[in-house]
Design a protein around this motif. Sequence first.
Motif, mmCIF file in Angstrom:
data_model
loop_
_atom_site.group_PDB
_atom_site.id
_atom_site.type_symbol
_atom_site.label_atom_id
_atom_site.label_comp_id
_atom_site.label_asym_id
_atom_site.label_seq_id
_atom_site.Cartn_x
_atom_site.Cartn_y
_atom_site.Cartn_z
ATOM 1 N N GLU A 86 60.017 119.664 119.170
ATOM 2 C CA GLU A 86 61.291 119.817 119.895
ATOM 3 C C GLU A 86 62.041 121.044 119.388
ATOM 4 O O GLU A 86 62.660 121.769 120.162
ATOM 5 N N ASN A 87 61.982 121.296 118.091
ATOM 6 C CA ASN A 87 62.680 122.452 117.511
ATOM 7 C C ASN A 87 61.882 123.204 116.442
ATOM 8 O O ASN A 87 62.207 124.345 116.128
ATOM 9 N N LYS A 90 60.650 126.838 116.947
ATOM 10 C CA LYS A 90 61.569 127.850 117.483
ATOM 11 C C LYS A 90 61.891 128.881 116.405
ATOM 12 O O LYS A 90 61.877 128.573 115.207
ATOM 13 N N HIS A 123 55.857 125.654 121.306
ATOM 14 C CA HIS A 123 57.129 125.917 122.005
ATOM 15 C C HIS A 123 58.103 126.497 120.986
ATOM 16 O O HIS A 123 58.420 125.798 120.029
ATOM 17 N N GLN A 130 68.414 129.771 120.215
ATOM 18 C CA GLN A 130 67.823 129.372 118.938
ATOM 19 C C GLN A 130 66.994 130.507 118.310
ATOM 20 O O GLN A 130 65.945 130.278 117.713
ATOM 21 N N ASN A 175 60.299 131.824 127.333
ATOM 22 C CA ASN A 175 61.088 130.684 127.805
ATOM 23 C C ASN A 175 62.355 131.190 128.488
ATOM 24 O O ASN A 175 63.078 132.030 127.927
ATOM 25 N N GLU A 176 62.590 130.717 129.711
ATOM 26 C CA GLU A 176 63.876 130.908 130.396
ATOM 27 C C GLU A 176 64.297 132.371 130.565
ATOM 28 O O GLU A 176 65.426 132.739 130.244
ATOM 29 N N GLN A 250 60.329 122.732 133.285
ATOM 30 C CA GLN A 250 60.823 121.877 132.195
ATOM 31 C C GLN A 250 61.073 120.451 132.670
ATOM 32 O O GLN A 250 60.740 119.495 131.985
ATOM 33 N N GLU A 281 59.225 119.225 129.803
ATOM 34 C CA GLU A 281 60.361 118.655 129.054
ATOM 35 C C GLU A 281 61.043 117.579 129.899
ATOM 36 O O GLU A 281 62.257 117.558 130.062
ATOM 37 N N TRP A 347 60.710 114.787 127.129
ATOM 38 C CA TRP A 347 61.498 115.460 126.079
ATOM 39 C C TRP A 347 62.202 114.389 125.235
ATOM 40 O O TRP A 347 63.386 114.130 125.363
ATOM 41 N N TRP A 355 67.862 114.516 123.623
ATOM 42 C CA TRP A 355 68.952 115.497 123.426
ATOM 43 C C TRP A 355 70.065 115.268 124.440
ATOM 44 O O TRP A 355 71.178 115.746 124.262
#
Length: 392
Positions: A86-87, A90, A123, A130, A175-176, A250, A281, A347, A355
């Motif tokens: 999840e994190n 990053k 991911h 982040q 991403n994004e 996502q 996600e 997710w 989240w």
Amino acid sequence: MSSPSDAKHTLINNRCDKKMTKTVLPATIIFLMLLASSCSNKETGLKDAFEGDFLIGTSLDARQILGTDKEAQSFIVKNFNSITAENAMKWENIHPYPGKYDFALADSMVSFGQKNGMFIAGHTLVWHSQTPDWVFQDSVGAPLTRDALIERMKDHISTVVGHFKGKVKGWDVVNEAVDEDGSLRKTKWLEIIGEDYIQLAFEFAFTADPGAEFYYNDYNNEFTDKREGVIAVINKLQQKGVKIDGVGIQGHWHLDSPDLNVIDESISKYASLGLKVMITEMEVNVLPTPPEVYGADVSQQAKYLESLNPYPGGLPDSVSNLLAQRYADLFSILLKHKDAVTRVTFWGVNDGYSWKNDWPIKGRTNYPLLFDRNYKPKPAYYAVIKEAEKQR
Ligand code: XIL
């Protein structure tokens, strides 16, 4: 709606029947009896209902990776065959300071996944969120030049992808990068390097592990304007011969949005580009949410109001049933496209970990996943299993 034990037994029986239908010789009877008893004891979960369709994944946070949540790991092994950090992967976590990489948590997740034969998704490599400010600055805080930022991105991607070479099988490389209107998002990456930062990121990732898969990942990329922008990015990469294997939608969805047709059409469009499609996600928000945060831009925050947190003590049956129906509808679309859809990742492992309890409004009680805070399957779980069984 079937009961928990019905659904479990159907799964077990389906799996075992396939192995048992052949005529048996007397000499093998004892062996088969043992096999039958091991089948009836074998615990199957969510992932088994979609065997042969697509992988079922979950994101993991430190409590699950490190096993501080005692129940988590066996539950994850039973229900999921793919994991995403999840994190932990990053930039701000894996590469917090110039020249300092910290792989400890991500390494633990990868060894958990490998031990349990899971598909490990990476991911994410290049993102505007982040990612620490220093990434875009020189040692005195001045903006980096294009060449220096390219060099920094190359170092990051080669080090991270190289570290997990052969273990992480697919990467959300960028991403994004696209905005709601389909234009490229105005990030530091775009501002300093220019449009080709996307191509460069994919090329660096390929050089670091040519055997992995590489994806473009985004939210709201099922909506027409943004989708056109994402398709333009993909077309450009493909025209230049850059390896891109898939697109991640996502799937930060709501009870009432997006429209199912939009998702259906988007999967077809992405698949027609020769790409794998993943829901990377997934969750379905059940709380009232201001329309301006109907996306997943992690930098957005809205103000807490009690009226926006209507179910602190539990989800009413009426809403729980709406959630089950929504999940059934979504999975019926995903199953319709099972040739293109290779993975559906949730997710969060259960509602308590989502989240969506803290984004875009801190301190709410949300119920967006298939399992409740005690890991108990919700009506939405049984609705999803039913969709899988319908097509058998
Ligand atoms: C979220 C995590 O779930 C949170 O724990 C974190 O605080 C912010 O990021 N799009 C993405 C994910 O690609 O990485 C984000 O995850 C959610 C939106």
